[in-house]
Enzyme design. Structure first.
Site, mmCIF file in Angstrom:
data_model
loop_
_atom_site.group_PDB
_atom_site.id
_atom_site.type_symbol
_atom_site.label_atom_id
_atom_site.label_comp_id
_atom_site.label_asym_id
_atom_site.label_seq_id
_atom_site.Cartn_x
_atom_site.Cartn_y
_atom_site.Cartn_z
ATOM 1 N N TRP B 324 -108.590 17.126 -16.909
ATOM 2 C CA TRP B 324 -108.921 15.959 -17.740
ATOM 3 C C TRP B 324 -107.850 14.882 -17.576
ATOM 4 C CZ3 TRP B 324 -106.291 13.538 -21.746
ATOM 5 C CH2 TRP B 324 -107.016 12.595 -22.475
ATOM 6 N N HIS B 325 -106.582 15.328 -17.440
ATOM 7 C CA HIS B 325 -105.489 14.357 -17.328
ATOM 8 C C HIS B 325 -105.514 13.606 -16.015
ATOM 9 C CE1 HIS B 325 -103.811 16.368 -20.844
ATOM 10 N NE2 HIS B 325 -103.102 15.276 -21.009
ATOM 11 N N GLY B 326 -106.038 14.223 -14.982
ATOM 12 C CA GLY B 326 -106.073 13.511 -13.710
ATOM 13 C C GLY B 326 -106.693 14.348 -12.619
ATOM 14 N N PHE B 474 -105.315 7.958 -17.229
ATOM 15 C CA PHE B 474 -106.199 9.077 -17.582
ATOM 16 C C PHE B 474 -107.522 8.596 -18.141
ATOM 17 C CE2 PHE B 474 -101.780 10.508 -18.363
ATOM 18 C CZ PHE B 474 -101.649 11.027 -17.105
#
Lengths: 376, 474
Positions: B324-326, B474
């Site tokens: 989800w962060h990257g 993000f």
């Protein structure tokens, strides 16, 4: 109580709009910033620039840079950084011990951290010798001035972090090794300044300036005149110091790095002396045509009237790129006219500060060498 | 547009507030929605149409979910989730997916997939999670859906939290979107403004200073560093990311409070955590709760039959949290790294921490978090491993690097503010500053302090070109 809070909140909200209001009605006088920086124009809106996403960042940058209150914000930021953290928010400025200001390049040159190349210096000297000989054949002189950098003069104030690698062979060390006995005409102003340090009534370099002080420039000018008079045997007008002003504030370029730091408060500086110079007005004296090629240190000498009173034609090629000829109109140096230019001079001075020792003449020696080699 | 820009601080923010406050209550939501669309389209002028289109579809789809029953309801939910995850997958992960497929097929000398890289729209991860919370909450009958599409649009696009959170879930804010007259008090306005200035100061005065040095160190070849410099680099980044992200959350919470919203807290002194389990209760709290309620619990949560399944669930949640962060292997490894420690907590670490006491367990947890941040900060796994290797190589050879006094000062302040949260008195003080009502005297004093901080921040912003927000990726 709520009423007071409401008024306070309204006041805070209006406070946020002060910069925008200032931009509209300019109700405060804000001291402008010193130094060189770009100010982008406000971008023109178009649908395409909006959807390409080029308008938005351009507007953000331009709004920031065109804020009329910006100088006040910048000065506040710089003052806080300086006062709290001893930090300079100006390109390559280094704060030395006891508040002495340097430009980083000068420290590196003094310490020999700028990648010295002995072979290149030897070649440069050989070419300069050749050019000097060719000039002399035509009754002209070449004179090289080795101007000290501030870091050499105030080496004791260089921050320790620069000294951890130790001092290496510098360009000055190489010139000191190869110039004596080379036959080249030169004045080692760096050596002279270091010899005179602590012997003069006023500092030869200011605490917050990058260029030599007015007093230092006077000594340099005296040396140049004497060299021309005694070594070139041209009876040029001489100079005398009538009196020396000792104002509370610094003058001329004696605070130029300090100004570039754009602070609110002025830093404490040394007592500086500003000689009032009188030039010999005897009409029998010879005022030679002199072309000086060099850096900004020469501006101080021009300010004192060296060109006007001792030389005849007032020519200065700044960094061998921009030609200033009386009354100092700017024009690019045109290498194709080099032959004509040299022909019209009696003396060519190459004035170089320590940070440019790696490129004495800034291309002039090479250009002139090529001309002479090609059977000019 | 970032909060810490002159455009936002001196134009957008005050003008929005003035128009918003002067407007009649029935127009307030529309004004906030218009400002939010402008705010979003400033950074994503084309993508806004995709977002608006998806909002339109979502709105009607979720209304249909609400009015449907049985299998149909489930199918519509599936469609809504698919639509939102599909958008996220396309815009955020397709480049990564294609790059990896192409790298794989290149080994067999085959031609890869021809692909034009897609630019990552700002805030997509955040508003996708909000959209998912909307359809799932309605599906679960946690709350009725909005009746007006503008209300739903405002929930998704509300500019304070649009691009970097906190992730406000539908059921937390649904009633406030419709009616928040009671929340628009002068105390909320003032305290919101103070909170905003606190966040701005954290970002501009601390995070940016530390970030400049962290960037400098991480830009160097890790193999050439020595051990102390590597630790200074990761320490700087560790505090940069905290003060940057929590500062942004403070600003978002502050603006929201000024216009009558109550956003959930996103940070609670995370670096005093005594385990990674505790860390995730204190760091990016709204993400942790989202993952728990919409992913972990549906997977079975703690109530699964076997421990293996429990660990699998934990690992999966953190792998997806990393992703989800990257879209990069580094984020996946970072997620797995945290997941691994969460599992280890359950297996043996928590009892070990209990034995060694509070301070050693806090130190160990902090070091684990720092090692994790190396994966977060670096671009490739090779860089990350080289950096971590250097951290533990005990190489004390001399290294010529100089840090200015402002860096050390801000690092000291960052450490002080981060770790004193472990003391009850400091926690009380924090609560006192952030949550309790202020007397008039205190309002006046805080106003003066905030005006000074605001001017100093704006002075720093306008003087410096260095002003990145980390969480915009993000």
């Amino acid at each position: 109580m709520d009423k007071v809070k409401k008024y306070l909140f309204a006041l805070l909200l209006i406070g946020l709009l002060i910069p925008a209001i200032q931009n509209r009605i300019k109700f405060m006088n804000v001291k402008p910033l010193y130094g060189s920086f770009n100010v982008e124009a406000l971008p023109k809106y178009s649908w395409s620039s909006w959807f390409l996403g080029t308008f938005q960042p351009a507007l953000e940058v331009a709004l920031d840079q065109n804020m009329l209150i910006r100088p006040a914000f910048v000065r506040l930021n710089n003052q806080l950084n300086y006062s709290l953290f001893n930090l300079a928010n100006a390109k390559s400025v280094v704060i030395g011990k006891e508040g002495y200001l340097f430009e980083e390049g000068y420290i590196n040159s003094y310490l020999g951290h700028d990648g010295v190349n002995e072979g290149a210096i030897k070649l440069k000297i050989e070419k300069a010798k050749y050019v000097q000989r060719e000039l002399e054949k035509r009754g002209k002189h070449l004179l090289i001035l080795l101007v000290p950098g501030k870091a050499s003069y105030y080496s004791e104030y260089i921050p320790d972090r620069y000294l951890s690698e130790g001092k290496k062979t510098s360009y000055y060390d190489l010139f000191s090794k190869h110039l004596p006995g080379s036959g080249l005409n030169y004045i080692d102003l760096k050596g002279y300044f270091l010899k005179m340090k602590n012997k003069t009534p006023f500092p030869l370099y200011p605490k917050q300036g990058v260029h030599w002080s007015s007093y230092g420039a006077t000594l340099a000018m005296d040396s140049i005149i004497n060299y021309i008079k005694y070594d070139f045997k041209i009876d040029v007008p001489t100079m005398t110091i009538n009196e020396i002003d000792t104002p509370i504030e610094t003058r001329d370029s004696d605070y130029d790095i300090g100004d570039g730091m754009n602070l609110i408060l002025k830093m404490s500086h040394n007592q500086m002396g500003y000689p009032k110079i009188k030039f010999d007005t005897d009409t029998n004296k010879i005022r030679p045509n002199v072309l000086t090629i060099g850096d900004s240190h020469f501006w101080t000498l021009i300010g004192f009237g060296l060109n006007k009173n001792v030389f005849k034609n007032n020519a200065f090629w700044y960094y061998n790129k921009i030609a200033y000829v009386a009354p100092y109109k700017e024009a690019p140096v045109n290498p194709y006219n080099l032959r004509k230019e040299i022909d019209s001079q009696d003396i060519i001075i190459l004035l170089q500060t320590e940070v440019y020792y790696n490129n004495i003449g800034m291309g002039f020696i090479e250009s002139a060498y090529s001309l002479y080699k090609n059977n000019w | 547009m970032v909060f810490s820009s002159s455009l936002f601080l001196l134009y957008f923010f005050p003008l929005f507030l003035i128009i918003y406050y002067l407007a009649d209550v029935k127009y307030k939501n529309n004004i906030a929605l218009f400002a939010s669309i402008l705010f979003f389209s400033w950074g994503a002028p084309l993508f806004i149409f995709v977002v608006l289109g998806s909002i339109l579809i979502d709105f009607f789809l979720v209304q249909k979910i609400y009015s449907s029953e049985g299998k149909m309801r489930k199918q519509l939910l599936f469609l809504s989730v698919l639509l939102n995850l599909g958008l996220l997958a396309y815009f955020k992960y397709s480049n990564f997916f294609v790059e990896n497929i192409n790298a794989l097929v290149a080994n067999w000398c085959a031609h890869g997939i021809a692909w034009t890289s897609i630019a990552l729209p700002i805030g997509i991860s955040f508003f996708t999670f909000k959209k998912l919370s909307y359809c799932i909450d309605v599906y679960r009958n946690t709350h009725k859906p909005f009746t007006k599409i503008t209300d739903y649009g405002l929930f998704i696009l509300l500019f304070p939290e649009l691009i970097a959170g906190p992730i406000v879930r539908f059921n937390e804010i649904a009633d406030q979107i419709v009616d928040r007259k009671n929340q628009e008090t002068i105390d909320n306005k003032l305290l919101g403004l103070f909170r905003f200035v606190i966040g701005l100061s954290k970002k501009v005065l601390i995070a940016n200073v530390l970030g400049a040095e962290a960037d400098k160190i991480f830009a160097l070849d890790a193999n050439t560093l020595n051990t102390p410099v590597a630790w200074i680099g990761i320490l700087a980044y560790t505090f940069q990311i905290y003060f940057d992200f929590s500062g942004y959350s403070d600003m978002a919470i502050g603006i929201a409070r000024m216009i009558g919203f109550k956003f959930p807290e996103n940070f609670d002194n995370p670096y005093i955590s005594q385990s990674i389990t505790e860390f995730w209760r204190r760091w990016h709290i709204t993400l942790g709760r989202w993952m728990r309620d919409y992913l972990y619990i549906p997977l079975g949560g703690n109530k699964v039959k076997s421990k293996a399944r429990l660990y699998f669930n934990l690992g999966l949640v953190f792998l997806l949290s990393g992703l989800w962060h990257g879209a990069s292997w580094n984020f996946i490894v970072w997620g797995c790294f945290h997941g691994l420690f969460l599992i280890a907590d359950r297996v043996f670490l928590l009892s070990f921490y209990e034995k060694i006491g509070r301070i050693p367990s806090t130190i160990i947890t902090f070091i684990v978090v720092m090692i994790g941040w190396v994966f977060f900060k670096t671009e490739t796994l090779t860089q990350a491993t080289a950096f971590i290797k250097k951290m533990f190589s005990f190489d004390f050879s001399s290294y010529n690097i100089y840090f200015e006094m402002n860096f050390w000062t801000m690092l000291f302040l960052a450490i002080l503010f981060s770790f004193t949260g472990g003391f009850a008195r400091v926690v009380r003080m924090q609560e006192n500053v952030l949550f309790l009502e202020y007397s008039l005297r205190r309002v006046l004093i805080t106003s003066v302090i905030c005006v000074m901080l605001f001017i100093i921040c704006e002075a720093a912003i306008t003087s410096s070109g260095f002003n990145p927000f980390i969480y915009y990726r993000f």
